[in-house]
Design a protein around this motif. Sequence first.
Motif, mmCIF file in Angstrom:
data_model
loop_
_atom_site.group_PDB
_atom_site.id
_atom_site.type_symbol
_atom_site.label_atom_id
_atom_site.label_comp_id
_atom_site.label_asym_id
_atom_site.label_seq_id
_atom_site.Cartn_x
_atom_site.Cartn_y
_atom_site.Cartn_z
ATOM 1 N N ARG A 154 95.103 4.824 37.287
ATOM 2 C CA ARG A 154 96.497 5.248 37.508
ATOM 3 C C ARG A 154 96.666 6.738 37.222
ATOM 4 N NH1 ARG A 154 97.806 0.227 34.584
ATOM 5 N NH2 ARG A 154 98.236 -1.370 36.144
ATOM 6 N N THR A 155 95.968 7.245 36.210
ATOM 7 C CA THR A 155 96.073 8.659 35.877
ATOM 8 C C THR A 155 95.526 9.519 37.009
ATOM 9 O OG1 THR A 155 95.897 8.182 33.511
ATOM 10 C CG2 THR A 155 95.419 10.435 34.208
ATOM 11 N N ARG A 156 94.349 9.154 37.538
ATOM 12 C CA ARG A 156 93.783 9.911 38.648
ATOM 13 C C ARG A 156 94.692 9.862 39.868
ATOM 14 N NH1 ARG A 156 88.772 7.769 36.666
ATOM 15 N NH2 ARG A 156 88.976 5.979 38.066
ATOM 16 N N ARG A 157 95.257 8.680 40.121
ATOM 17 C CA ARG A 157 96.131 8.546 41.276
ATOM 18 C C ARG A 157 97.409 9.349 41.093
ATOM 19 N NH1 ARG A 157 95.578 4.571 44.736
ATOM 20 N NH2 ARG A 157 97.759 3.909 44.659
ATOM 21 N N ALA A 158 97.950 9.368 39.869
ATOM 22 C CA ALA A 158 99.174 10.125 39.611
ATOM 23 C C ALA A 158 98.951 11.623 39.774
ATOM 24 C CB ALA A 158 99.696 9.819 38.208
ATOM 25 N N GLY A 159 97.738 12.084 39.546
ATOM 26 C CA GLY A 159 97.437 13.503 39.671
ATOM 27 C C GLY A 159 97.204 13.965 41.092
ATOM 28 N N ASP A 160 97.179 13.023 42.015
ATOM 29 C CA ASP A 160 96.956 13.351 43.427
ATOM 30 C C ASP A 160 98.294 13.265 44.157
ATOM 31 O OD1 ASP A 160 96.207 13.678 46.025
ATOM 32 O OD2 ASP A 160 94.846 11.955 46.101
ATOM 33 N N GLU A 161 98.919 14.392 44.394
ATOM 34 C CA GLU A 161 100.252 14.409 44.988
ATOM 35 C C GLU A 161 100.262 13.885 46.422
ATOM 36 O OE1 GLU A 161 101.755 18.330 44.674
ATOM 37 O OE2 GLU A 161 101.905 18.294 42.468
ATOM 38 N N LYS A 162 99.129 13.904 47.087
ATOM 39 C CA LYS A 162 99.078 13.479 48.480
ATOM 40 C C LYS A 162 98.659 12.013 48.629
ATOM 41 C CE LYS A 162 97.961 18.116 50.201
ATOM 42 N NZ LYS A 162 97.004 18.925 50.988
ATOM 43 N N ARG A 163 98.428 11.352 47.534
ATOM 44 C CA ARG A 163 97.915 9.984 47.619
ATOM 45 C C ARG A 163 98.970 9.045 48.203
ATOM 46 N NH1 ARG A 163 99.693 6.191 43.999
ATOM 47 N NH2 ARG A 163 101.105 6.946 42.371
ATOM 48 N N PRO A 164 98.563 8.032 48.952
ATOM 49 C CA PRO A 164 99.519 7.034 49.421
ATOM 50 C C PRO A 164 99.784 6.001 48.328
ATOM 51 C CG PRO A 164 97.350 6.520 50.253
ATOM 52 C CD PRO A 164 97.222 7.834 49.513
ATOM 53 N N LEU A 165 100.919 5.341 48.422
ATOM 54 C CA LEU A 165 101.173 4.175 47.583
ATOM 55 C C LEU A 165 100.314 3.024 48.097
ATOM 56 C CD1 LEU A 165 105.056 4.051 47.116
ATOM 57 C CD2 LEU A 165 103.330 4.424 45.339
ATOM 58 N N MET A 166 99.745 2.265 47.184
ATOM 59 C CA MET A 166 98.938 1.113 47.562
ATOM 60 C C MET A 166 99.779 -0.147 47.369
ATOM 61 S SD MET A 166 96.193 2.665 48.413
ATOM 62 C CE MET A 166 94.958 1.386 48.567
ATOM 63 N N LEU A 167 100.052 -0.853 48.461
ATOM 64 C CA LEU A 167 100.826 -2.083 48.423
ATOM 65 C C LEU A 167 99.895 -3.237 48.764
ATOM 66 C CD1 LEU A 167 104.336 -2.748 49.945
ATOM 67 C CD2 LEU A 167 102.473 -4.368 50.265
ATOM 68 N N VAL A 168 99.788 -4.217 47.881
ATOM 69 C CA VAL A 168 98.887 -5.344 48.104
ATOM 70 C C VAL A 168 99.705 -6.598 48.387
ATOM 71 C CG1 VAL A 168 98.715 -5.913 45.633
ATOM 72 C CG2 VAL A 168 96.903 -6.621 47.196
ATOM 73 N N THR A 169 99.235 -7.388 49.331
ATOM 74 C CA THR A 169 99.903 -8.637 49.687
ATOM 75 C C THR A 169 98.873 -9.618 50.220
ATOM 76 O OG1 THR A 169 101.706 -9.611 50.992
ATOM 77 C CG2 THR A 169 100.413 -7.872 52.036
ATOM 78 N N LYS A 170 99.197 -10.896 50.130
ATOM 79 C CA LYS A 170 98.323 -11.905 50.704
ATOM 80 C C LYS A 170 98.273 -11.760 52.218
ATOM 81 C CE LYS A 170 100.610 -15.145 48.633
ATOM 82 N NZ LYS A 170 101.154 -16.406 48.059
ATOM 83 N N ALA A 171 97.082 -11.859 52.772
ATOM 84 C CA ALA A 171 96.934 -11.798 54.228
ATOM 85 C C ALA A 171 97.740 -12.920 54.869
ATOM 86 C CB ALA A 171 95.464 -11.914 54.605
ATOM 87 N N GLY A 172 98.588 -12.566 55.829
ATOM 88 C CA GLY A 172 99.371 -13.559 56.556
ATOM 89 C C GLY A 172 100.690 -13.924 55.926
ATOM 90 N N ALA A 173 100.932 -13.525 54.676
ATOM 91 C CA ALA A 173 102.167 -13.910 53.994
ATOM 92 C C ALA A 173 103.257 -12.858 54.219
ATOM 93 C CB ALA A 173 101.915 -14.086 52.502
ATOM 94 N N SER A 174 104.501 -13.316 54.352
ATOM 95 C CA SER A 174 105.670 -12.425 54.443
ATOM 96 C C SER A 174 105.463 -11.323 55.479
ATOM 97 C CB SER A 174 105.965 -11.811 53.068
ATOM 98 O OG SER A 174 106.141 -12.805 52.092
ATOM 99 N N HIS A 175 104.908 -11.679 56.622
ATOM 100 C CA HIS A 175 104.526 -10.675 57.615
ATOM 101 C C HIS A 175 105.739 -9.909 58.148
ATOM 102 C CE1 HIS A 175 102.244 -8.778 60.792
ATOM 103 N NE2 HIS A 175 103.082 -9.262 61.694
ATOM 104 N N GLU A 176 106.790 -10.629 58.540
ATOM 105 C CA GLU A 176 107.957 -9.948 59.100
ATOM 106 C C GLU A 176 108.610 -9.058 58.049
ATOM 107 O OE1 GLU A 176 112.388 -10.915 60.826
ATOM 108 O OE2 GLU A 176 110.836 -12.447 61.040
ATOM 109 N N LEU A 177 108.718 -9.560 56.810
ATOM 110 C CA LEU A 177 109.291 -8.753 55.734
ATOM 111 C C LEU A 177 108.513 -7.458 55.569
ATOM 112 C CD1 LEU A 177 111.105 -8.457 53.105
ATOM 113 C CD2 LEU A 177 109.110 -9.363 51.920
ATOM 114 N N LEU A 178 107.189 -7.551 55.567
ATOM 115 C CA LEU A 178 106.365 -6.362 55.389
ATOM 116 C C LEU A 178 106.593 -5.358 56.510
ATOM 117 C CD1 LEU A 178 104.210 -4.951 53.719
ATOM 118 C CD2 LEU A 178 102.476 -6.227 54.993
ATOM 119 N N GLN A 179 106.674 -5.837 57.739
ATOM 120 C CA GLN A 179 106.949 -4.934 58.856
ATOM 121 C C GLN A 179 108.273 -4.208 58.667
ATOM 122 O OE1 GLN A 179 106.594 -7.758 62.167
ATOM 123 N NE2 GLN A 179 104.841 -6.584 62.915
ATOM 124 N N ARG A 180 109.303 -4.966 58.314
ATOM 125 C CA ARG A 180 110.630 -4.373 58.125
ATOM 126 C C ARG A 180 110.637 -3.389 56.969
ATOM 127 N NH1 ARG A 180 113.740 -9.221 56.757
ATOM 128 N NH2 ARG A 180 115.549 -7.859 56.634
#
Length: 289
Positions: free
Chosen positions: A84-110
């Motif tokens: 988390r410290t290394r990631r916080a120090g990288d201003e250009k880093r993307p947020l990592m969002l994890v989810t079960k494959a196939g779950a809440s697909h429409e919600l994730l798109q929206r």
Amino acid sequence: MDDLETRELRYFVAVAEELHFGRAADRLGIAQPALSRAIRQLEHRLGVQLLDRDRRGAALTDAGRVLLREAGAALDAVAAAARRTRRAGDEKRPLMLVTKAGASHELLQRLLVAHASAPDAAPVEVVLCEVGEQARFLRDGRADVAIMHRPYDDLAGFDTEDLYVEGQVALLPAGHPLAARDQLTLAEVRDVPGLPIARWPQLDGTYPDGPGPEVHTQSQLAQLVALGKTLLVIPASSRAWQWPDHVAVPVVDAPEVTTVIAWPPSGYSPAVASLVRSAAGLHRVAPTS
């Protein structure tokens, strides 16, 4: 002193897992006498015996079993803090969002569409995992946020925002007689001759008792259902990965499932806050997919 060094914990975990000082020393890349000395010094400082030793190897004492459990959690926490410290120090880093494959697909798109339009939006990278893995991704620092489901996922220690509540469906082989029904009850799906309910891992990693197959992945489960070997009850929105060989029938008395966005309290950054606001701003109704 009660202070423990991460080096000591790594040494002890290696011995506790190998139950042999020679193998543990090889694994750590250090000399065996140095390892033995370090473990004895650790026992002396703690005032307890951690290992019973003999010529064949070692065995954990009750105190050693406690330290193995606690040391594993402590080392995981240290590794997560570093990530988390290394990631916080990288201003250009993307947020990592994890989810079960196939779950809440429409919600994730929206959610991704809504968040992309926010003025303070950070890029979001989606990590797809198997059932029950989101908590581990959050705890070890590999992900910032997760889409999870109450009561099935392990939410202990996380902050959450409820997104929507939905019912569940039975996923059946298309040719099965029950697939023609408009609705089913839990009693009906629990006792189908020749078509037992699939068993997913529980929160502790074990499987519930029952005749159904133990499943580990969505693809494994999908094929077993298509082959007429199992059925399962899942949140209605999880049908996004449904095959043409499957039919989903509402189970009217199944417990409702709440989809949430979750994050570790220690990782609540402005970027995470923005994504959570985007999620909370979605209509709180179940997706239709």
